[in-house]
Design a protein around this motif. Structure first.
Motif, PDB file in Angstrom:
ATOM      1  N   LYS A  64       0.845  -1.192   0.000  1.00 40.25           N
ATOM      2  CA  LYS A  64       0.000   0.000   0.000  1.00 40.25           C
ATOM      3  C   LYS A  64       0.885   1.249   0.000  1.00 40.25           C
ATOM      4  O   LYS A  64       2.071   1.183   0.355  1.00 40.25           O
ATOM      5  N   PRO A  65       0.322   2.407  -0.379  1.00 44.57           N
ATOM      6  CA  PRO A  65       1.127   3.646  -0.398  1.00 44.57           C
ATOM      7  C   PRO A  65       1.810   3.937   0.929  1.00 44.57           C
ATOM      8  O   PRO A  65       2.945   4.439   0.956  1.00 44.57           O
ATOM      9  N   GLU A  66       1.130   3.632   2.035  1.00 45.57           N
ATOM     10  CA  GLU A  66       1.732   3.918   3.343  1.00 45.57           C
ATOM     11  C   GLU A  66       2.875   2.970   3.687  1.00 45.57           C
ATOM     12  O   GLU A  66       3.571   3.165   4.702  1.00 45.57           O
ATOM     13  N   GLN A  67       3.097   1.974   2.855  1.00 46.09           N
ATOM     14  CA  GLN A  67       4.225   1.061   3.048  1.00 46.09           C
ATOM     15  C   GLN A  67       5.412   1.402   2.146  1.00 46.09           C
ATOM     16  O   GLN A  67       6.412   0.677   2.152  1.00 46.09           O
ATOM     17  N   CYS A  68       5.295   2.486   1.406  1.00 42.04           N
ATOM     18  CA  CYS A  68       6.324   2.875   0.437  1.00 42.04           C
ATOM     19  C   CYS A  68       6.890   4.240   0.794  1.00 42.04           C
ATOM     20  O   CYS A  68       6.147   5.180   1.084  1.00 42.04           O
ATOM     21  N   PHE A  69       8.216   4.342   0.744  1.00 46.77           N
ATOM     22  CA  PHE A  69       8.907   5.568   1.136  1.00 46.77           C
ATOM     23  C   PHE A  69       9.973   5.887   0.089  1.00 46.77           C
ATOM     24  O   PHE A  69      10.605   4.990  -0.449  1.00 46.77           O
ATOM     25  N   GLU A  70      10.185   7.173  -0.143  1.00 46.73           N
ATOM     26  CA  GLU A  70      11.218   7.565  -1.096  1.00 46.73           C
ATOM     27  C   GLU A  70      12.520   7.939  -0.415  1.00 46.73           C
ATOM     28  O   GLU A  70      13.533   8.117  -1.076  1.00 46.73           O
ATOM     29  N   ASP A  71      12.508   8.030   0.915  1.00 45.59           N
ATOM     30  CA  ASP A  71      13.703   8.456   1.652  1.00 45.59           C
ATOM     31  C   ASP A  71      13.788   7.682   2.960  1.00 45.59           C
ATOM     32  O   ASP A  71      12.802   7.600   3.702  1.00 45.59           O
ATOM     33  N   TYR A  72      14.946   7.110   3.255  1.00 42.49           N
ATOM     34  CA  TYR A  72      15.077   6.305   4.466  1.00 42.49           C
ATOM     35  C   TYR A  72      14.969   7.154   5.735  1.00 42.49           C
ATOM     36  O   TYR A  72      14.542   6.650   6.791  1.00 42.49           O
ATOM     37  N   LYS A  73      15.331   8.422   5.660  1.00 47.94           N
ATOM     38  CA  LYS A  73      15.195   9.271   6.847  1.00 47.94           C
ATOM     39  C   LYS A  73      13.734   9.473   7.198  1.00 47.94           C
ATOM     40  O   LYS A  73      13.368   9.488   8.384  1.00 47.94           O
ATOM     41  N   LEU A  74      12.880   9.617   6.181  1.00 51.32           N
ATOM     42  CA  LEU A  74      11.442   9.709   6.429  1.00 51.32           C
ATOM     43  C   LEU A  74      10.918   8.408   7.021  1.00 51.32           C
ATOM     44  O   LEU A  74      10.083   8.414   7.927  1.00 51.32           O
ATOM     45  N   PHE A  75      11.403   7.292   6.505  1.00 50.63           N
ATOM     46  CA  PHE A  75      10.957   5.998   7.019  1.00 50.63           C
ATOM     47  C   PHE A  75      11.286   5.839   8.494  1.00 50.63           C
ATOM     48  O   PHE A  75      10.436   5.408   9.296  1.00 50.63           O
ATOM     49  N   PHE A  76      12.499   6.194   8.904  1.00 51.20           N
ATOM     50  CA  PHE A  76      12.908   5.963  10.287  1.00 51.20           C
ATOM     51  C   PHE A  76      12.270   6.951  11.270  1.00 51.20           C
ATOM     52  O   PHE A  76      12.342   6.745  12.478  1.00 51.20           O
ATOM     53  N   ARG A  77      11.636   8.012  10.766  1.00 57.13           N
ATOM     54  CA  ARG A  77      10.883   8.891  11.661  1.00 57.13           C
ATOM     55  C   ARG A  77       9.629   8.203  12.177  1.00 57.13           C
ATOM     56  O   ARG A  77       9.148   8.494  13.276  1.00 57.13           O
ATOM     57  N   ASN A  78       9.077   7.309  11.373  1.00 56.19           N
ATOM     58  CA  ASN A  78       7.882   6.562  11.769  1.00 56.19           C
ATOM     59  C   ASN A  78       7.972   5.162  11.176  1.00 56.19           C
ATOM     60  O   ASN A  78       7.218   4.795  10.275  1.00 56.19           O
ATOM     61  N   PRO A  79       8.901   4.347  11.674  1.00 54.84           N
ATOM     62  CA  PRO A  79       9.195   3.056  11.036  1.00 54.84           C
ATOM     63  C   PRO A  79       8.044   2.071  11.126  1.00 54.84           C
ATOM     64  O   PRO A  79       7.256   2.082  12.074  1.00 54.84           O
ATOM     65  N   LEU A  80       7.969   1.212  10.117  1.00 52.65           N
ATOM     66  CA  LEU A  80       6.972   0.163  10.092  1.00 52.65           C
ATOM     67  C   LEU A  80       7.361  -0.952  11.055  1.00 52.65           C
ATOM     68  O   LEU A  80       8.536  -1.162  11.358  1.00 52.65           O
ATOM     69  N   LYS A  81       6.358  -1.691  11.501  1.00 54.17           N
ATOM     70  CA  LYS A  81       6.626  -2.856  12.331  1.00 54.17           C
ATOM     71  C   LYS A  81       7.165  -3.974  11.444  1.00 54.17           C
ATOM     72  O   LYS A  81       6.522  -4.366  10.465  1.00 54.17           O
ATOM     73  N   ALA A  82       8.337  -4.467  11.758  1.00 47.86           N
ATOM     74  CA  ALA A  82       8.963  -5.538  10.977  1.00 47.86           C
ATOM     75  C   ALA A  82      10.071  -6.167  11.809  1.00 47.86           C
ATOM     76  O   ALA A  82      10.575  -5.565  12.760  1.00 47.86           O
ATOM     77  N   ASP A  83      10.458  -7.381  11.418  1.00 49.33           N
ATOM     78  CA  ASP A  83      11.552  -8.058  12.115  1.00 49.33           C
ATOM     79  C   ASP A  83      12.917  -7.545  11.680  1.00 49.33           C
ATOM     80  O   ASP A  83      13.856  -7.502  12.474  1.00 49.33           O
ATOM     81  N   ALA A  84      13.035  -7.182  10.401  1.00 48.55           N
ATOM     82  CA  ALA A  84      14.360  -6.886   9.857  1.00 48.55           C
ATOM     83  C   ALA A  84      14.262  -5.897   8.709  1.00 48.55           C
ATOM     84  O   ALA A  84      13.173  -5.646   8.166  1.00 48.55           O
ATOM     85  N   VAL A  85      15.423  -5.358   8.343  1.00 50.26           N
ATOM     86  CA  VAL A  85      15.530  -4.562   7.120  1.00 50.26           C
ATOM     87  C   VAL A  85      16.634  -5.164   6.255  1.00 50.26           C
ATOM     88  O   VAL A  85      17.631  -5.686   6.770  1.00 50.26           O
ATOM     89  N   LEU A  86      16.411  -5.116   4.972  1.00 56.88           N
ATOM     90  CA  LEU A  86      17.427  -5.456   3.982  1.00 56.88           C
ATOM     91  C   LEU A  86      17.960  -4.158   3.425  1.00 56.88           C
ATOM     92  O   LEU A  86      17.191  -3.340   2.903  1.00 56.88           O
ATOM     93  N   ILE A  87      19.267  -3.935   3.537  1.00 53.42           N
ATOM     94  CA  ILE A  87      19.874  -2.708   3.015  1.00 53.42           C
ATOM     95  C   ILE A  87      20.701  -3.075   1.797  1.00 53.42           C
ATOM     96  O   ILE A  87      21.732  -3.736   1.893  1.00 53.42           O
ATOM     97  N   ALA A  88      20.204  -2.659   0.631  1.00 52.19           N
ATOM     98  CA  ALA A  88      20.902  -2.919  -0.634  1.00 52.19           C
ATOM     99  C   ALA A  88      20.936  -1.642  -1.455  1.00 52.19           C
ATOM    100  O   ALA A  88      20.635  -1.623  -2.651  1.00 52.19           O
ATOM    101  N   THR A  89      21.308  -0.572  -0.788  1.00 53.57           N
ATOM    102  CA  THR A  89      21.500   0.732  -1.413  1.00 53.57           C
ATOM    103  C   THR A  89      22.908   0.793  -2.002  1.00 53.57           C
ATOM    104  O   THR A  89      23.737  -0.099  -1.760  1.00 53.57           O
ATOM    105  N   PRO A  90      23.223   1.849  -2.779  1.00 55.34           N
ATOM    106  CA  PRO A  90      24.636   2.050  -3.139  1.00 55.34           C
ATOM    107  C   PRO A  90      25.490   2.100  -1.872  1.00 55.34           C
ATOM    108  O   PRO A  90      25.041   2.569  -0.816  1.00 55.34           O
ATOM    109  N   GLU A  91      26.720   1.619  -1.961  1.00 53.68           N
ATOM    110  CA  GLU A  91      27.508   1.398  -0.746  1.00 53.68           C
ATOM    111  C   GLU A  91      27.875   2.663   0.013  1.00 53.68           C
ATOM    112  O   GLU A  91      28.188   2.602   1.203  1.00 53.68           O
TER     113      GLU A  91
END
Length: 417
Positions: A59-86
């Motif tokens: 859903k739209p509320e599960q999609c973010f264009e910026d990780y800083k915005l995501f971490f201001r109000n993070p989703l409930k989850a067990d883990a994150v996969l980080i596969a951004t440019p290094e």
């Protein structure tokens, strides 16, 4: 991999980065939704973000264009996969740890040894798991080498010669024209491309490095080596029809290395290729780019158990594989990912194992999916340990960074000082 018993509840994960590696790893969630569920995507590129959202029904509320915005109000989850440019690994990883997520981190860990160590320290303090995606540990060919060595049937390792043949097309695409061409953007090529190899060698020898020395340079892809009369773009260069580094030949004629070209809605891949050749970074002459990473490098290592290792990164080759020759006290092992030959000294016995059917098999011959399964199992079963922990990976990165220091200073570096 061995038979694994999973929980009835899937592990939930948020992907930060929606490029090639994320799509490869998330194939596991496609095949096993009862074990792994994607619950969020963070990706600045709208094409990639929308594609993953549609694929996994986000859903739209599960999609973010910026990780800083995501971490201001993070989703409930067990883990994150980080596969951004290094160059965008460190901050989102630290934020994920602070938020209490377990982390699966694409290699390399970060851009400095201090950052790598900071991630490991933060994970210890927070009590979360950070696993690093060293897929060689999950590849059938490399697993078999490890099994033979660990069996002891050939005695103890004395020395290893290991060669990473990067391949001329991969080199010009990624490390001359592409994303990994400059150290300030990502990392030295040894870390970006070959930390996998160093990790494999540490895993194989079960030892740490005592001292090393390294040599190499950016020898060829420089303006002064451009052929007389050549242009700064392949598409209008009179030398192009005979040039082995032609972008026109690579992308338009052979159609290699185009899978990561984003195709906007209403456009075709041919139009995207044409635009790249005319105005994009991938259409540039290899002698007129802004690259600065080395195009060849060697490392000599002495391990704490007295094993000696010669590692070579070759890019001027049509091969795109790894070759390994291991000398042991009662025999030797040599292979090139296509076959593996085991020879015993006594009786001149010889056995050859055929891995040629794995060449070109998707997902690194299943290693990508095996890695994700191991991570999921680690989260679901607390007594299980992920095969490449952050602590183990930091050690391989330390060798790479110290090898770069040796290459630049000409010094032999002692790692036990």
């Amino acid at each position: 991999m061995d038979e694994i018993t999973f929980s009835n509840t899937p592990v939930t994960i948020v992907a930060i980065g929606g490029g090639n590696r994320t799509n490869k790893y998330l194939e596991y969630a496609v095949r096993h939704p009862e074990r792994l569920q994607l619950v969020g995507i963070v990706e600045p590129n709208p094409l990639r973000r929308h594609a993953l959202a549609e694929k996994f029904g986000l859903k739209p509320e599960q999609c973010f264009e910026d990780y800083k915005l995501f971490f201001r109000n993070p989703l409930k989850a067990d883990a994150v996969l980080i596969a951004t440019p290094e160059n965008i690994h460190f901050e989102p990883c630290m934020l994920a740890i602070e938020a209490g997520y377990h982390v699966l981190l694409e290699k390399p860990i970060a851009r400095t040894l201090a950052e790598c160590r900071a991630i490991a320290r933060a994970a210890r303090n927070k009590g979360v798991i950070v696993g690093v995606c060293h897929v060689l540990r999950y590849h059938p060919y490399f697993i078999r080498i490890k099994e033979i060595v660990d069996s002891g049937e050939l005695g103890q390792i004395i020395s290893i010669n290991h060669n990473a043949a990067v391949g001329i097309d991969r080199m010009t695409h990624g490390y001359v024209r592409g994303m990994w061409r400059r150290e300030e953007i990502t990392n030295p090529i040894l870390i970006s491309k070959c930390c996998h190899d160093i990790d494999f060698l540490l895993w194989l020898t079960s030892s740490q490095c005592r001292k090393l020395t390294s040599f190499g340079s950016l020898r060829w892809y420089r303006p002064e080596n451009a052929p007389a009369g050549s242009s700064d773009r392949c598409i209008n260069c009179p030398i192009e029809p005979s040039c082995p580094y032609s972008a026109v030949d690579l992308y338009r004629t052979r159609r290699d290395w185009i899978s990561n070209f984003d195709v906007p809605e209403g456009a075709t891949i041919d139009q995207v290729i044409d635009r790249e050749l005319r105005t994009g970074p991938y259409g540039r002459c290899v002698f007129h780019c802004d690259n600065d990473v080395a195009d060849h490098q060697v490392i000599a290592m002495e391990m704490e158990n007295d094993v000696t290792i010669s590692f070579t990164m070759d890019t001027f080759t049509l091969d795109d594989q790894r070759q390994t020759h291991i000398r042991l006290t009662q025999g030797e092992i040599d292979g090139d990912e296509r076959s593996l030959r085991i020879r015993w000294f006594r009786g001149a016995r010889e056995e050859v194992l055929d891995f040629s059917s794995l060449i070109g098999t998707p997902y690194h011959a299943g290693a990508d999916l095996n890695l994700i399964e191991d991570f999921v199992h680690t989260l679901a079963c607390k007594e299980h340990n992920f095969r490449t922990s952050i602590e183990q990976s930091v050690e391989s990165h330390r060798i790479c960074y110290e090898a770069e220091r040796s290459r630049l200073t000409g010094q032999t570096i002692r790692l036990d000082d």
